[in-house]
Scaffold this motif. Structure first.
Motif, PDB file in Angstrom:
ATOM      1  N   UNK A 117       0.842  -1.204   0.000  1.00 23.53           N
ATOM      2  CA  UNK A 117       0.000   0.000   0.000  1.00 23.53           C
ATOM      3  C   UNK A 117       0.872   1.248   0.000  1.00 23.53           C
ATOM      4  N   UNK A 118       1.950   1.224   0.791  1.00 20.56           N
ATOM      5  CA  UNK A 118       2.838   2.391   0.859  1.00 20.56           C
ATOM      6  C   UNK A 118       3.479   2.650  -0.498  1.00 20.56           C
ATOM      7  N   UNK A 119       3.924   1.583  -1.166  1.00 21.48           N
ATOM      8  CA  UNK A 119       4.557   1.759  -2.473  1.00 21.48           C
ATOM      9  C   UNK A 119       3.556   2.273  -3.487  1.00 21.48           C
ATOM     10  N   UNK A 120       2.355   1.688  -3.467  1.00 15.02           N
ATOM     11  CA  UNK A 120       1.349   2.106  -4.451  1.00 15.02           C
ATOM     12  C   UNK A 120       0.909   3.548  -4.228  1.00 15.02           C
ATOM     13  N   UNK A 121       1.090   4.037  -3.016  1.00 19.70           N
ATOM     14  CA  UNK A 121       0.730   5.423  -2.716  1.00 19.70           C
ATOM     15  C   UNK A 121       1.784   6.410  -3.204  1.00 19.70           C
ATOM     16  N   UNK A 122       2.916   5.915  -3.691  1.00 19.97           N
ATOM     17  CA  UNK A 122       3.998   6.783  -4.158  1.00 19.97           C
ATOM     18  C   UNK A 122       3.981   6.799  -5.687  1.00 19.97           C
TER      19      UNK A 122
END
Lengths: 354, 376
Positions: free
Chosen positions: A305-310
């Motif tokens: 989720x953190x990566x996809x938010x970047x």
């Protein structure tokens, strides 16, 4: 006698010829002019005294972490400019990423350049401006450098080496030998773009594609990933040799097996088609903006989720798992339901004949 | 990818595999004698490994990897000839990529390049002709290599060079023909083969009629097969069906690409440019009559063999190398004495380790049955 009226503030030199000659490496005025005009101007070091070395305040560095990270990389890419980047951008991103995958915050870079006699000064200006822009966006400073000029044919236009210093925050300890069975293998997006873009840009294949290099500085994305998944075991950028090579290195160092799923491995349709035509395997194509991250299963969702938010991780995916079958063995479950070994690349990938 | 993904559908593959299993179990095969099916073409071998097809098939089916990798069957002497031409300082030597690593008796083209020869990788003979146009003061030589699949493109390039009056272009012709080779395999003693997956792209040029003798004279079934995994599974199913029903016919699974009559335009170009050699030397298989072609006299000025002094020395395969047995299907790659020890893709001793279409390289890289047993 009062000499003060005769002391002038340092004035920047200017290159008046259109291409670099051996004189620009001779140590005299021509070289000073080249350094001033092309490097100092671009890296915005005007007004600062030029010493032979950059100097750092240890206390200030210490505020960023408890360990120094130090890395170096050389760049000889051909062509110098390609869709999605150029040698300058690549030289900054490459070294920034080598620091960032160790969990370090990248801070300072050096830049050593070897120029082939006859290189156009304007070309060099475009490269240094691109470096400056990339470094500026990444929040790192290019603080020292060197220039050499060699006779025609002794190198290919521009060769470049960047060295980087960063600080690793307290508590972060990533390692290639730390992968454990059941950990999840993540990537931050579509694989193989850089390798395909460079092969196309070289023009040998007479293929035109819209594929652009993914060349990018990844420390922001990695920061977000580590914040969301502090238990992350290991991160590496999948450059030369592609993701297949990184996975093999992890499997070997951690004494584990790795299985990835073809159906979950994100590859752009254009890259798939490019590889299909040339008989290449996208798993071995170079990336310049992609990481492989090994994350404990219970933190995988948060990491993803953190990566996809970047912005650099929108197509991030969990592509496989660490296992405990045969040490050092990487396999792929094919979309068809079969299973194959993904070995280290031998030599260079050569297109198949038919 | 349109027209590709459809032929890699996992769901359809499972249906085909289960149909194959049903057929096999209805055939009451003796437990110690599997069915040996040879895929002639290196492209098939590559697909079989890349998609892990062997592991999906019932164990009563054993795939034998045939001689259809033109890079693999290239003898050392011919590579030495290439190097000799390439080391001529005025020559730009052009080749398909995977021929670069084939070992000669002293060096490969890749090593010759490192030593200063101007060796360039091209994707098409037309790219080599373009180099000749752009470098009129240099001699550009194209390494013509491959079965009937690549023969027409070399022929058309020569016709193009002729019509433009280009004189600094020539072809080092090592094209080979598939039919005498299959015949040589069928004639080799102690052969146990129950059927053939026929070469798809060769057949696109020559059609399916040239294989009739396999069905009629040797009584072996053949299915001309496409290269996608579903093509291969479907073709295996068709072969099994023939075997079960006691038929031996030439069937065409790859009809979307292969016209039964072949490609007239391509065949005409081939007939204009080439004539059969009396014999041609194959790595591992020895000399096979009428298995290679050379340029006709009328095109002698495009023939690198006549334009350049070449050593033309026959070099025996290394003694420890068992490529021949593997090519004929009497040995599995891993049963070779030097497989994975003194013969690896990094330092290939035998040609089957060189190209990714070579059976040994494919086993080494993607893992063959034995290695899979280790894994699963």
């Amino acid at each position: 006698m009062n000499i003060l009226p005769f002391v002038r503030t340092r004035r920047l030199g200017k290159v008046s010829v259109s291409s670099v000659t051996l004189a620009h490496g001779g140590g005299g005025k021509a070289m000073k002019d080249l350094v001033d005009d092309v490097f100092v101007a671009a890296f915005d070091a005007r007004g600062e005294p030029l010493e032979d070395q950059a100097r750092f305040d240890l206390n200030a560095l210490g505020a960023h972490g408890d360990r120094l990270a130090f890395t170096t990389d050389s760049f000889v890419v051909d062509p110098l400019f390609f869709p999605g980047g150029d040698i300058g951008k690549l030289a900054v991103c490459g070294t920034v990423n080598d620091l960032a995958v160790g969990g370090a915050r990248p801070l300072f870079l050096s830049c050593a350049v070897i120029l082939e006699e006859g290189v156009e000064v304007d070309l060099l200006r475009r490269v240094t401006r691109s470096m400056a822009r990339t470094a500026n966006d990444a929040g790192v400073r290019i603080v020292t450098g060197d220039t050499k000029v060699v006779p025609r044919g002794a190198c290919d236009k521009i060769f470049m080496t960047t060295t980087g210093i960063g600080m690793i925050p307290v508590g972060i300890d990533l390692g290639v030998d730390k992968a454990c069975p059941n950990d999840v293998v993540l990537v931050n997006g579509l694989l193989g773009d850089h390798g395909a873009a460079i092969l196309c840009a070289r023009g040998d294949m007479a293929l035109e594609t819209p594929i652009e290099s993914d060349c990018a500085c990844l420390h922001g994305l990695i920061g977000a990933l580590l914040a969301a998944a502090p238990g992350t075991r290991f991160i590496r950028d999948a450059t030369r040799g592609g993701i297949a090579t990184v996975l093999n290195e992890i499997a070997e160092a951690s004494h584990v097996s790795i299985e990835i799923e073809e159906g979950r491995t994100p590859i752009r349709e254009e890259v798939k088609a490019f590889c299909e035509i040339l008989g290449l395997d996208p798993l071995y194509l170079a990336n310049e903006g992609k990481i492989v991250a090994i994350v404990p299963a219970d933190q995988a969702d948060a990491a993803l989720a953190a990566m996809r938010g970047h912005p650099l991780g929108r197509d991030a995916a969990a592509i496989g798992r660490i296992g405990s079958e045969i040490e050092g063995r990487v396999t792929m479950r094919t979309a068809l339901g079969g299973r194959r070994i993904v070995d280290m690349l031998v030599g260079e990938q050569l297109p198949r004949i038919c | 990818m349109k027209y590709v993904d459809e032929f890699r559908d996992g769901e359809k593959a499972r249906v085909l595999v289960s149909e194959i299993e049903t057929l096999v179990s209805s055939m009451a095969l003796p437990p110690d004698r599997p069915l040996y099916l040879m895929e002639v073409c290196g492209g098939h071998t590559h697909s079989i490994f890349r998609y892990g097809l062997e592991g999906m098939l019932p164990k009563q089916i054993e795939l034998v990897h045939g001689p259809g990798c033109p890079v693999c069957v290239l003898p050392m002497g011919r590579v030495d000839d290439c190097v000799a031409i390439a080391e001529n300082p005025n020559v730009i030597f052009t080749t398909f990529g995977d021929a670069m690593r084939v070992p000669g008796s002293k060096k490969s083209l890749l090593q010759a390049k490192a030593d200063g020869a101007d060796v360039r990788m091209v994707y098409s003979p037309m790219d080599a002709l373009e180099l000749a146009r752009r470098n009129p003061e240099r001699e550009v030589v194209f390494f013509g290599l491959g079965f009937e699949t690549t023969m027409p493109s070399t022929a058309l390039t020569i016709l193009e060079a002729e019509s433009e009056g280009i004189r600094n272009f020539s072809v080092f012709c090592n094209h080979i023909t598939i039919v005498p080779t299959i015949k040589a395999i069928l004639d080799s003693p102690g052969l146990q083969l129950d059927g053939f997956l026929g070469p798809g792209h060769v057949s696109m040029v020559i059609g399916t009629a040239p294989y009739e003798f396999i069905a009629n004279f040797y009584r072996k079934p053949m299915v001309v097969a496409g290269f996608e995994p579903l093509d291969i599974l479907h073709s295996i199913w068709m072969l099994l069906k023939q075997i079960k029903e006691g038929r031996s016919e030439v069937e065409n699974q790859y009809a979307r690409v292969v016209p039964d009559a072949g490609n007239d335009a391509a065949l005409n170009a081939v007939a204009r440019i080439y004539e059969l050699r009396e014999f041609f030397e194959w790595r591992g298989l020895g000399s096979i009559d009428h298995s290679g072609v050379r340029l006709r006299k009328a095109y002698a000025h495009f023939d690198a063999e006549r334009k350049f002094a070449i050593p033309n020395v026959r070099i025996a395969d290394p003694k420890s190398c068992q490529c021949g047995e593997v090519l004929k299907g009497t040995l599995k790659p891993w049963q070779c004495k030097v497989f994975g020890t003194s013969c690896t893709p990094e330092v290939p001793l035998g040609a089957l380790m060189v190209s990714s279409e070579g059976a040994c390289a494919a086993y080494y890289q993607y893992g063959g049955q034995r290695r899979r047993v280790e894994v699963v």
